[in-house]
Design a protein around this motif. Structure first.
Motif, mmCIF file in Angstrom:
data_model
loop_
_atom_site.group_PDB
_atom_site.id
_atom_site.type_symbol
_atom_site.label_atom_id
_atom_site.label_comp_id
_atom_site.label_asym_id
_atom_site.label_seq_id
_atom_site.Cartn_x
_atom_site.Cartn_y
_atom_site.Cartn_z
ATOM 1 N N UNK A 249 0.907 -1.420 -0.095
ATOM 2 C CA UNK A 249 0.076 0.075 -0.021
ATOM 3 C C UNK A 249 0.828 1.296 0.132
ATOM 4 N N UNK A 250 1.746 1.265 0.910
ATOM 5 C CA UNK A 250 2.584 2.468 0.943
ATOM 6 C C UNK A 250 3.289 3.044 -0.339
ATOM 7 N N UNK A 251 3.990 2.018 -0.933
ATOM 8 C CA UNK A 251 4.763 1.999 -2.002
ATOM 9 C C UNK A 251 4.135 2.268 -3.449
ATOM 10 N N UNK A 252 3.062 1.257 -3.561
ATOM 11 C CA UNK A 252 2.187 1.143 -4.669
ATOM 12 C C UNK A 252 0.970 1.286 -4.501
ATOM 13 N N UNK A 253 0.249 2.294 -4.057
ATOM 14 C CA UNK A 253 -1.338 2.415 -3.585
ATOM 15 C C UNK A 253 -2.041 1.948 -5.089
ATOM 16 N N UNK A 254 -1.777 2.390 -6.221
ATOM 17 C CA UNK A 254 -2.396 1.945 -7.486
ATOM 18 C C UNK A 254 -2.665 0.559 -7.686
#
Length: 365
Positions: A249-254
């Motif tokens: 979630x933090x690095x790649x929310x998309x």
């Protein structure tokens, strides 16, 4: 049982999904099935129950764990775990390990190999795949087609770190040329595909199967059905998507949001594919991050998705064996079968508790 013992299997022998394919008994002589009572048989052992052909896990990785290839003793334990769950035929959907030694072991499941995964550079799990660029795809597909057992495994999509989301790995032209080369060499091609983007190009390029297929949409389903492209949904693996999404979630929310959407519609996707006539087969994706021996759970997941129990059962039994070109409970076939106390057609949860597992005519335990 000794090598020369005769096994008498009675009760209900489910040689096929139709009622007229149910038999009252079969015999195992010399490791093979016969429906003719052997004359003068001695040292006969009888097993009674509901009998199915050895189950199929059509997406399994023997010789692989979360970090890459494993030692032979670990691979042996993986195969034994599958065997005790009733899985006697495995389509190994990609492994960097050489497991040909298993073919010499009559006490281990039979394996149909897809060679090693073929992925785009830095676009897959470390230590799993050949990581290459499109110009080399045809050559690597040819190599794995020659090494495998009639299958080749591509990684069709994976996270693109620059994009921050799943995206297709191969240009359509490269995929088409590679699939054509595999077919020329007599191999079928399957691909790991989570998302939507890669599917149309791969199907129109002639692919034979798609693993996971969570990206199937209403506009793509008719194309799959028209081309006869099978799917192996691996729902027990798709169940891990929420935890994967949370971790990224933090690095790649998309990407995380995309994975959650794919997970939320997973049952609707599988049921829509089934309703359209797309062939659906059982696969667990064991051997990466998942343990082995999950075949009963995957059948139950297909039923939960809305596939009728008999068809979900066929997806790991009669239809799956036919799809892989291997016999079931046929006259003269190797005696690979599983016996249950209850009728698995009435409740697929019976698959979780085999009474007896018979491999190459020998009761395994």
């Amino acid at each position: 049982m000794s090598d020369h013992a005769v096994l008498h299997v009675t009760g209900r022998v489910l040689a096929g999904p139709r009622e007229d394919q149910v038999r009252d008994e079969l015999w195992v002589v010399g490791g093979r099935i016969t429906y003719e009572r052997p004359a003068g048989a001695r040292d006969v052992r009888t097993v009674r129950g509901w009998t199915l052909p050895g189950l199929v896990d059509a997406h399994c990785h023997v010789g692989l764990d979360a970090h890459g290839p494993v030692a032979a003793d670990v691979a042996e334990k993986q195969a034994l775990t599958d065997r005790e769950a009733g899985t006697l035929l495995i389509r190994d959907a990609g492994s960097p390990s050489d497991t040909r030694w298993i073919d010499d072991r009559e006490d281990l499941p039979k394996i149909v190999r897809a060679g090693r995964h073929i992925a785009r550079t830095r676009r897959y799990i470390r230590n799993y795949a050949w990581e290459i660029e499109p110009d080399d795809l045809v050559a690597y597909v040819a190599r794995e087609a020659r090494r495998g057992d009639g299958w080749v495994k591509l990684v069709g999509d994976w996270i693109d770190r620059d994009l921050g989301d799943l995206s297709a790995c191969w240009p359509r032209e490269a995929a088409g040329a590679a699939i054509a080369e595999a077919h020329r060499l007599g191999a079928r091609v399957t691909a790991h595909c989570f998302a939507e983007d890669s599917l149309r190009d791969l199907v129109e390029a002639g692919i034979d199967c798609v693993e996971h297929a969570t990206g199937l949409t209403e506009d793509l389903i008719p194309l799959f059905a028209e081309r006869g492209v099978a799917i192996v949904p691996t729902l027990v693996n798709i169940a891990t998507f929420p935890s994967l999404a949370a971790g990224g979630e933090a690095k790649f929310p998309r990407w995380s949001a995309h994975m959650r959407r794919l997970h939320e519609r997973r049952y609707d996707t599988v049921r829509a594919a089934y309703d359209a006539g797309i062939p659906v087969y059982v696969g667990t994706d064991a051997g990466g991050s998942l343990p082995h021996g999950l075949v009963a759970g995957e059948v139950a997941e297909l039923v939960k998705a809305g596939i009728p129990p008999l068809d979900a059962l066929s997806a790991t039994a009669w239809a799956a064996r036919s799809w892989l070109g291997r016999p079931g409970l046929e006259e003269g076939a190797p005696a690979d079968l599983v016996v249950y106390d209850e009728d698995p057609r009435a409740d697929v949860r019976a698959l979780a508790g085999p009474r007896r597992v018979v491999l190459n005519g020998r009761i395994t335990g």
